[in-house]
Write an enzyme that holds these catalytic residues in place. Structure first.
Site, PDB file in Angstrom:
ATOM      1  N   GLU A   1       0.917  -4.312  -1.097  1.00  0.00           N
ATOM      2  CA  GLU A   1      -0.072  -3.410  -1.690  1.00  0.00           C
ATOM      3  C   GLU A   1       0.503  -2.010  -1.694  1.00  0.00           C
ATOM      4  OE1 GLU A   1      -4.210  -3.568  -0.353  1.00  0.00           O
ATOM      5  OE2 GLU A   1      -3.973  -5.719   0.032  1.00  0.00           O
TER       6      GLU A   1
ATOM      7  N   GLU B   1      -3.927  -8.245   5.954  1.00  0.00           N
ATOM      8  CA  GLU B   1      -4.403  -7.197   6.873  1.00  0.00           C
ATOM      9  C   GLU B   1      -5.349  -7.754   7.926  1.00  0.00           C
ATOM     10  OE1 GLU B   1      -6.069  -3.911   4.703  1.00  0.00           O
ATOM     11  OE2 GLU B   1      -4.156  -3.380   3.790  1.00  0.00           O
TER      12      GLU B   1
HETATM   13  C1  GAL Z   1      -6.427  -2.819   1.359  1.00  0.00           C
HETATM   14  C2  GAL Z   1      -7.004  -4.212   1.295  1.00  0.00           C
HETATM   15  C3  GAL Z   1      -7.477  -4.548  -0.088  1.00  0.00           C
HETATM   16  C4  GAL Z   1      -8.302  -3.437  -0.626  1.00  0.00           C
HETATM   17  C5  GAL Z   1      -7.476  -2.191  -0.669  1.00  0.00           C
HETATM   18  C6  GAL Z   1      -8.154  -1.018  -1.333  1.00  0.00           C
HETATM   19  O1  GAL Z   1      -6.405  -2.347   2.654  1.00  0.00           O
HETATM   20  O2  GAL Z   1      -6.066  -5.146   1.690  1.00  0.00           O
HETATM   21  O3  GAL Z   1      -8.210  -5.735  -0.075  1.00  0.00           O
HETATM   22  O4  GAL Z   1      -9.424  -3.301   0.169  1.00  0.00           O
HETATM   23  O5  GAL Z   1      -7.153  -1.864   0.664  1.00  0.00           O
HETATM   24  O6  GAL Z   1      -9.260  -0.550  -0.654  1.00  0.00           O
END
Ligand code: GAL
Length: 890
Positions: free
Chosen positions: A580, A487
């Site tokens: 994710e 990200e």
């Molecule tokens: C994503 C990020 C993770 C973690 C997750 C939950 O955007 O890549 O590192 O922060 O959100 O908050």
């Protein structure tokens, strides 16, 4: 028997054992652990006046001694353009600081062993506006620290090259030997090597001093502080196999045969060129016992001339017949091999180097997903941060193995190393335990996420950090893809961001042409330049859509419809995976009412029973998410509608320290499928029902002890791979339900609470499948202690994790019990830490007193080094009977 015959036999045996020894011992190379005997000092102010470089959080910069020019040359081995390598300036900065000097008396400093995390013992900062807030785990990670240790060298070491190998130090490591600055490495997650040879006095005592510096606001999660991984001294002939100097890959892989390519980098640090013969044998490797097995192949020998001060690669290939392939469990076997490389100079072995590897093929199919050895493997993955809960960042093999064991039982087969290089031993575990790995190096590039994060050093260090990460990890068969960013802000800087991505992508392929590169994107869209660069499209959250359903309609922030179809049509040849998903939130065993009727809702939706800000709890109905998240059910629906998607990495597998969204006054996350202590949240069974569809399992939630809810609507949900289920309350059917398409749980949302017994009977294809029962409990009267292992090694590292359950008179866990439990231990061991998995519990981890959280507590025990006998661990709580647990120490 004649004495001559006996003599022959004895001589024969001696010769045979010498021969075997020659084969077994790594002749010419010594790798010595430097984990013991350190002295440690932590300072919160900068009294030594040293700094790596100017930084935004340091105001009185003028009187500081900037050491960056002397540290940068440590990167040289990983900078491909010779013109860009760094020249060490003259001078010996820092040599006037007492801590680096041999005469300094450090006997008053704390005695520590490595791996060491200075911050984990706390105490937690609980105040508002704390110097380290919730994001970084409210633990005292900030500031400067010094580690000192003597290195006693014998005269045998004369003429050797001697290296210091640090697997990870958080952060801005600078190393002095006998008062001379040797070098350092700023990025705390990478492993690095420093050449001590020219500063070392063989046959004498030498003084090593290491300085670390952890800025505040350097991370979005708990970084830990200290030399938190292993440290080694490597002693070799000046002509030797370079650091991470082998690269093995396999091609034309089938059950009958595979071609293995090997590159060996031979390095000559000596004063004259040398003629070196390189020989490599391939053996089977038994990862369960760590034993090298029979020889299965031999690479052709090669001779190379290595000029003084240079490295020369040697390339060779060999065919292995009937290879035992490496593949992920449970459908394949994680078979391993070891290549034993020897260097000979004038027929004498001068170095021996072992490389563990696996033979396997990978296909990234845009239509089907991932194929390992030609077989489709759905990615059932999770994201894991580096910390080990109550043990902090200090790496411990057994603690990491336990994390993986609980994940394997879940049906998880893949780990994304979010968002930094892991401890090297973690990849040994994933190799051995048959997990697939997305190995990731950076969370940011030039555009920062926090004031003092990696962006400060990115321009100087990205190439060295990326190349060293790739060289270290590229022989692990578990690693299937390289992620060079998570990200990153450059997703949205159009051509400029894509150009930087291209640079990183190209480095990945220079160091490893066999695996795809990727970077996780949460905002870049298919028509932007950034995703064009990626070999595999890794989507964070946008695949299933962000804030795109009615319960999220009132939230601020970008609303994104499900992106899988658009990416698939724009990139018809690229595999898509969700790197994710979910960001579902919950506190284990806590249920709030009313419960939303939706499939997914934001935790901030108080009307729908999401969170309780006062208690810092999120309901474990497993429907509530971060603002950008989606419940598991919503993720499954979207993935099933888009079957070309290779699978997912859930955010997150385990809870971790820091990032306690949505309550930043807490200490640890709510995202895990498993809580920080290792206890399973209800969600565990939801994933298990999907990832292990053959497992006969049914799981009811919530618990059924609600004295103040009699007569009130108390929804009951059941997770199971079954297709039908009937729920009974005190023997009365609440209805038999069929799982419709896009249903991943059974829901009885109108049940009126009555104390007693809930029972579910499930069916699959019309036949009974699995049952579960939950009963109303009475008062807590007893404790049950269960050790995950009742025999542990006395190696100073092995651990037993003991779960304590608070039970009622019938032996059922009292689901809301919060009794204060006190631990004590008898015998040759120590209590290392306790935890209960509650993100808002602010008792320090080493505390021997801890309140149960929803009926459970964890105590972690270690044996004293070299001890033997028995350890007895006792837990006491007012009014609670308890039998101690006994551990054998081997
Ligand atoms: C994503 C990020 C993770 C973690 C997750 C939950 O955007 O890549 O590192 O922060 O959100 O908050």
């Amino acid at each position: 028997m004649s004495s001559r015959y006996v003599l022959y036999n004895v001589c024969g045996l001696i010769l045979l054992s010498l021969f075997l020894l020659r084969d077994a011992a790594p002749v010419g190379r010594e790798r010595v652990s430097l984990n013991t005997g350190w002295r440690f000092l932590r300072a919160t102010t900068n009294t030594d006046k040293l700094i790596y470089d100017q930084r935004p959080d340091v105001s009185d910069r003028n009187d500081l001694n900037v050491l960056k020019p002397w540290i940068l040359p440590s990167a040289n081995d990983f900078i491909s353009d010779p013109a860009k390598r760094h020249q060490r300036p003259i001078g010996a900065p820092g040599s006037d600081v007492p801590f680096v000097q041999e005469t300094f008396d450090d006997s008053a400093w704390e005695a520590v062993n490595l791996p060491h995390d200075w911050a984990i013992k706390g105490p937690f900062y609980t105040e508002d506006n704390a110097v380290v807030g919730g994001g970084m785990g409210r633990l005292p990670v900030q500031g400067i620290s010094w580690y000192r240790r003597e290195l006693t060298m014998t005269s045998v070491d004369k003429g050797k090259s001697i290296y210091l190998d640090i697997d990870g130090a958080m952060s801005y490591a600078m190393v002095w030997l006998n008062g001379n600055l040797v070098g350092g490495w700023p990025y705390g997650y990478n492993s690095f090597r420093l050449d001590l040879t020219s500063y070392l006095r063989p046959g004498d005592d030498n003084q090593l001093a290491i300085r670390l510096d952890n800025p505040t606001d350097s991370s979005r999660w708990y970084p830990g502080g200290g030399i938190y991984r292993n440290v080694w001294l490597t002693k070799v002939d000046p002509t030797h196999i370079a650091q991470w100097g082998t690269f093995i890959s396999s091609k034309e892989v089938s059950a009958q045969s595979a071609t293995i390519d090997l590159v060996v980098q031979v390095e000559n640090k000596g004063p004259a060129s040398r003629q070196i013969e390189v020989a490599t044998d391939v053996h089977a490797f038994d990862s369960a016992t760590g034993r090298t097995g029979e020889k299965v192949a031999e690479f052709p020998r090669a001779t190379v001339n290595v000029p003084a001060g240079q490295k020369q690669p040697v390339n060779c290939s060999v065919t292995v017949k009937n290879p035992q392939l490496w593949g992920p469990l449970p459908t394949q076997r994680p078979n391993l091999y070891v290549a034993v490389t020897r260097l000979y100079a004038s027929n004498k072995t001068i170095d021996t180097y072992e490389t563990r590897f696996g033979i396997r093929s990978l296909t990234f199919d845009a239509g089907k997903g991932l194929l390992v050895n030609g077989k489709l493997v759905r990615i059932q993955g999770v994201n894991q941060h580096h910390d080990l809960g109550a043990l902090g960042a200090a790496f411990n093999v057994r603690a990491a193995e336990r994390q993986l064991e609980i994940l394997r039982d879940l049906g998880c087969n893949a780990i994304r190393m979010s968002h930094n290089p892991p401890a090297p031993e973690l990849l040994d575990l994933t190799d051995r335990m048959g997990f697939l790995v997305m190995d990731e190096v950076f969370d940011c590039w030039e555009r920062k996420k926090t004031a003092n994060d990696f962006h400060l050093i990115f321009p100087d260090w990205y190439e060295a950090d990326l190349r060293s990460f790739l060289r270290r990890d590229r022989n692990h068969p578990s690693v299937i893809a390289w992620s060079f960013g998570n990200e990153v802000g450059e997703q949205s800087t159009a051509e400029a961001g894509a150009a930087l991505a291209q640079k990183l992508h190209d480095i990945v392929h220079e160091e490893d042409p066999t695996r795809p590169s990727t970077a996780s994107i949460n905002s870049a869209k298919p028509d932007m330049p950034f995703p064009q660069v990626l070999d595999v499209i890794s989507l964070n959250y946008q695949g299933e859509g962000i804030r795109d359903t009615p319960p999220y309609a009132d939230l601020q922030g970008i609303k994104t419809p499900p992106q899988y179809p658009d990416f698939h049509s724009k990139f018809p040849a690229k595999m898509i995976v969700s790197s994710e998903t979910a960001a579902t939130l919950s506190t284990r065993g806590t249920y709030l009412f009313p419960v939303t009727n939706e499939v997914s809702a934001p935790a901030s939706d108080n009307a729908g029973g999401g969170g309780n800000p006062g208690l810092r709890q999120v309901s474990a109905y497993e429907l509530y998410t971060a603002p950008f998240g989606a419940s598991p059910d919503k993720v499954f629906t979207t993935q099933d509608k888009n079957p070309f998607v290779a699978g997912e990495f859930v955010w997150s597998g385990w809870d971790y320290l820091g990032e306690p969204t949505p309550y930043y006054s807490a200490r640890s996350s709510y995202f895990g499928i498993i809580d920080l202590a290792g206890f399973k949240k209800d969600r565990y069974y939801l994933y298990q029902s999907r990832w292990r569809p053959d497992l006969r399992m049914a799981h009811i939630l919530p618990h059924w002890t609600w004295p103040d809810r009699v007569g009130q609507v108390t929804p009951v949900h059941v997770f199971s791979a079954a297709d039908e289920a009937e729920l009974f309350l005190n023997g009365q059917s609440q209805g038999r339900k069929k799982k419709e398409a896009s249903n991943y749980r059974f829901r009885w949302d109108e049940v009126a609470y009555q104390p007693g017994e809930l029972h579910v009977v499930t069916y699959k294809n019309g036949r009974e499948w699995a049952n579960d029962t939950v009963r109303t409990t009475d008062a807590a009267t007893q404790l049950r202690l269960t050790a995950d292992r009742t025999a542990i090694k006395a190696d100073g590292r092995d651990l037993s994790f003991i779960t304590v359950e608070v039970l009622d008179s019938r032996g059922d866990v009292a689901p809301r019990a919060d009794n204060a439990i006190t631990f004590s231990l008898n015998g040759p061991g120590e209590i290392v830490a306790t935890d209960n998995g509650d993100p808002a519990d602010m008792a320090s981890f080493p505390s021997k007193e801890r309140k149960a959280y929803n009926g459970l507590v964890l105590v972690i025990v270690r044996a004293k080094t070299g001890a033997s006998g028995q350890i007895t661990v006792t837990a006491t709580g007012t009014g609670l009977r308890a039998a101690p647990v006994t551990l054998a120490v081997k």
